[in-house]
Design a protein around this motif. Structure first.
Motif, PDB file in Angstrom:
ATOM      1  N   ASN B   8      14.477   3.685  -7.194  1.00 55.17           N
ATOM      2  CA  ASN B   8      13.112   3.216  -6.940  1.00 55.17           C
ATOM      3  C   ASN B   8      12.139   4.347  -7.280  1.00 55.17           C
ATOM      4  N   PRO B   9      11.196   4.078  -8.199  1.00 53.51           N
ATOM      5  CA  PRO B   9      10.294   5.151  -8.671  1.00 53.51           C
ATOM      6  C   PRO B   9       9.578   5.884  -7.553  1.00 53.51           C
ATOM      7  N   THR B  10       9.122   5.137  -6.568  1.00 53.12           N
ATOM      8  CA  THR B  10       8.331   5.820  -5.528  1.00 53.12           C
ATOM      9  C   THR B  10       9.207   6.813  -4.780  1.00 53.12           C
ATOM     10  N   ARG B  11      10.446   6.377  -4.458  1.00 55.12           N
ATOM     11  CA  ARG B  11      11.337   7.319  -3.747  1.00 55.12           C
ATOM     12  C   ARG B  11      11.692   8.476  -4.678  1.00 55.12           C
ATOM     13  N   ARG B  14       9.039  10.967  -4.633  1.00 54.63           N
ATOM     14  CA  ARG B  14       9.044  11.784  -3.393  1.00 54.63           C
ATOM     15  C   ARG B  14      10.126  12.863  -3.519  1.00 54.63           C
ATOM     16  N   ARG B 223       8.150  12.289 -14.097  1.00 54.05           N
ATOM     17  CA  ARG B 223       7.070  11.891 -13.172  1.00 54.05           C
ATOM     18  C   ARG B 223       5.861  11.410 -13.981  1.00 54.05           C
TER      19      ARG B 223
END
Lengths: 223, 255, 60, 245
Positions: B8-11, B14, B223
């Motif tokens: 998952n890109p968002t994770r 992070r 990123r």
């Protein structure tokens, strides 16, 4: 007068640089051709040095011709060419500006890359300078002559290769004087200036014949 | 590698945010140690004198272009076989870095060759294969640039990368054969002196430093690629979203 | 630290490497700034990621 | 036998009463136009005159040559015979250089932004001077606003939907003043609301003294229209020498 000319030039330049544009593909093709030849000819540096200018010139010729079929076809496919014919601007000038934009986007990078590739062909600095100078003077002629082929094959689906076949005979004088000028700087059987000035003359002739012939061909291809 | 579980890109972003400072710190340390060792502790070569010090960046750079292509090949398999959403992002962001390392390997190889052979470029088997690799990298980057839709471009580039990966050993073999066929054996072997421990250590440390640098840059480039895709997705939505502030005179476009 | 007769080549190759790595770092940072500026610009226009489907889950 | 429709010019349907004081009366005159395309005679001896402020609606079956007529008026198809004149138009300009062509293709470059597309056409197409045609011209951003796509001004045109691309192509007509508008199926890919917008623009153009030639199937509620119906002639009407070609 120059307002629209400048806008057309900037538009074409932007289109060839942005995504989907063909700006740097020409240089990459040039690099590929110049790299492949030693694999065929063999890594003998003296031989490569002798035929170096010819390799660079033939590479530039092929890179220019194969990059030219999109100059008019891209505009014809989405209807822009029709509107350009109706815009009331002298078509010859429009073609000249499009060729200039194409040359700056694909021709100039070739000239800039030439010295770098000359290293692969073991050319001495003098020969490197000569080849680059002749390419600088000669590649505009290749683009202008190629534009005639591009305008002739604009309505064909797969015009790219046919364009090269049509135009190579027309580009032979440019190739001959380009290479002989470059060689003249090295082995100087003949002074460098003679073939070089003829090369410049060829470019000027192409700057007149190219746009006029292309404009005529584009008008016929419209219906 | 656990690294790929962050589909998952968002994770993933992070994770990058957490890991990046550490990686960068380590990388800087490794470079400092490597450079110091390669200039001060490593002995001169009996034959080449100090020019052997170029090896400390040439050899790691050459290793890195191979490693980078391997990372891209794994990512391509990720795109085509495992359908991993971040695989094509990784492949696309690794290409420019790989090209840069290949360019470095070529330049340092050529500069190292000048004092030894008298010319900047010799069609030596290894240098030539690295040059072919550079053309493949640039070709891949161009393929990425010509396709508008990132998903389609991802699949096409993945196929080209894998085909390239299959061909690399063949290219290596044929170039070696082509080289020995034409080249009289007079050329000094490129791999230089037998690896003496004093020379081996700086080489290893520099290799680690380069690898760390690759991962730092690769994470940062990934990123950026994720952000670029978000911008593109949002712009697509912006274009189709009916703009509340449309001019009063025109009816609400029911797009 | 004496670099011997061919010092020029050693310095040149390290310098070129430093230049390339510097270029890479600059490219990465510049690209990040561009993307973040575009994202901010889009956020200002009221197009946020709230409903964007790009792999973002509700709770993130 | 190839079909070569001749014309039946039915009278203007609904002539609005008000007469605006226009500059010198513009009149588009086409005399026995004859077009061959691909060795086929598309139409022959087609004549009509179009007064200022009126719209010529070209009707007829599909493939009869409506689009060919429009492309002929746009100067894109070379005339086998006949002549096109714009009385009162700019003397040193051909009729089609005072014409806008709104065809099936949108002439939109996906790589350029919406605004870049529009500003290019504004500066590239030569405008007709005000003394010949006093059409109102609109700034690019205002034109986009008028057509409801102002919010996409800075987005690449690749992100536009088909309808939005049509409206971008339509905005091209607003930014450069030219008296004649050639519109080939203008309502295609437009929804009901946009169609209403299109009608407002066309009527606005007619009101400011423009001329419109449009080929369409949907009946457009234009102020003053005359109909040009193209139909295939029965064999008897074909001139004898036609048989030889």
């Amino acid at each position: 007068m120059t307002g629209w000319a400048l806008d057309l030039f900037q538009r074409d330049l932007k289109l060839s640089v942005r995504i989907g544009g063909s700006a740097l593909v020409g240089v990459l093709f040039f690099l590929a051709v110049v790299t492949v030849i030693p694999f065929g000819v063999g890594p003998d540096l003296n031989l490569l040095a002798r035929i170096g200018p010819a390799i660079l010139w033939i590479g530039a010729l092929l890179a220019t011709l194969l990059g030219l079929d999109r100059v008019f076809q891209a505009d014809r496919e989405d209807g822009t060419l029709d509107l350009m014919l109706m815009a009331g601007r002298p078509l010859e000038l429009v073609v000249l500006i499009k060729c200039l934009a194409h040359w700056v986007a694909t021709g100039l990078p070739l000239v800039i890359a030439a010295p770098l590739l000359a290293i692969f062909l073991n050319l001495e600095p003098l020969a490197m300078g000569a080849v680059t100078l002749t390419l600088l003077a000669g590649t505009p002629a290749l683009t202008l002559i190629g534009a005639i082929g591009a305008s002739l094959t604009v309505s064909l689906r797969r015009g790219g290769l046919l364009l090269a076949v049509l135009v190579v005979p027309l580009a032979i004088p440019v190739l001959i004087f380009g290479v002989s000028a470059a060689d003249a700087a090295i082995h100087d059987p003949v002074p460098f200036l003679t073939p070089f000035l003829i090369l410049c003359a060829l470019t000027l002739i192409a700057a007149v014949v190219g746009p006029v012939a292309s404009a005529m061909a584009l008008r016929f291809s419209a219906d | 590698m656990a690294f790929w579980d962050y589909a998952n890109p968002t994770r993933f972003l992070r994770l990058v945010h957490v890991v990046l400072p550490w990686l960068t710190g380590l990388c800087v340390l490794a470079f400092a140690a490597g450079l110091y060792m390669s200039f001060f502790t490593a002995p001169e070569d009996y034959q080449q004198g100090d020019t052997v010090r170029i090896m400390y960046i040439h050899v790691p750079a050459a290793w890195l272009c191979m490693m980078c292509y391997t990372v891209m090949s794994i990512s391509s398999i990720g795109t085509l076989v495992w359908k991993h959403p971040l695989a094509d992002v990784s492949a696309k962001s690794a290409a420019p870095i790989g090209a840069a390392f290949t360019f470095m390997a070529l330049v340092t190889g050529s500069l190292w060759g000048k004092p030894m052979w008298g010319t900047y470029w010799v069609w030596d088997a290894r240098l030539t294969s690295v040059l072919v690799l550079l053309i493949m990298y640039l070709g891949l980057m161009t393929l990425w640039r010509t396709m508008e839709d990132p998903i389609k471009a991802g699949k096409a580039a993945a196929v080209l990368t894998l085909v390239g990966a299959l061909n690399l050993p063949i290219i290596k073999f044929s170039v070696d054969w082509w080289n020995t066929l034409h080249q009289p054996a007079s050329v000094v072997r490129m791999d230089g002196p037998t690896i003496h421990p004093d020379i081996l250590w700086p080489l290893l440390v520099m290799a680690i430093a380069f690898t760390l640098l690759f991962f730092v840059l690769h994470l940062m480039a990934m990123r950026n690629e994720i952000l670029r895709r978000r911008v593109r997705a949002l712009r697509l939505r912006a274009a189709s979203a009916s703009h509340p502030g449309a001019a009063a005179a025109t009816a609400q476009p029911a797009e | 630290m004496d670099l011997g007769t061919h010092a020029g080549f050693i310095v040149a190759s390290y310098a070129l490497c430093a230049l390339t790595i510097g270029g890479l770092i600059a490219w990465v940072r510049l690209d990040k700034a561009n993307q973040e500026r575009d994202l901010k610009e889009l956020a200002d226009q009221g197009i946020s990621r709230a409903a964007s489907g790009f792999g973002s889950t509700r709770k993130s | 036998m190839e079909n070569c429709p001749c014309i039946e010019a039915a009278g203007p349907i609904n002539k609005t009463s008000f007469i605006l004081a226009w500059s010198p009366v513009l009149k588009l005159i086409a005399e026995n136009l004859t077009i061959d395309r691909g060795g086929r005679r598309v139409f022959q001896d087609l004549s009509f005159t179009l007064d200022q402020g009126t719209a010529l609606v070209v009707t007829g079956a599909n493939g009869i040559g409506k689009s060919s007529l429009l492309r002929t008026l746009a100067g894109l198809v070379s005339l086998a015979g006949g002549d096109i004149r714009l009385e009162g138009g700019q003397a040193d300009r051909l009729p089609f250089e005072q014409t806008h062509y709104f065809g099936h293709q949108d002439a939109v470059k996906p790589a350029l932004s919406v605004l870049e597309n529009l500003t290019f056409w504004r500066s590239f197409s030569a405008a007709t001077p005000a003394d010949v045609f006093a059409g109102k011209t609109v700034a690019p951003l205002e034109a986009l606003e008028l057509l409801g796509i102002a919010h996409t001004a800075h987005l690449p045109a690749a992100y536009l939907s088909a309808g939005q691309k049509r409206r971008l192509s339509l905005s091209r007509l607003l930014v450069t003043p030219r008296p004649i508008w050639l519109m080939d199926e203008p309502t295609s890919a437009l929804d009901k609301a946009s169609e209403k917008q299109l009608l407002d623009l066309m009527n606005g153009h007619l009101a400011s003294g423009g001329l419109i030639v449009t080929a369409t199937h949907t009946d457009l509620a234009l102020d003053t229209t005359s109909i040009l119906h193209m139909r295939t002639p029965d064999p008897s009407e074909i001139a004898p020498q036609e048989m030889l070609s």
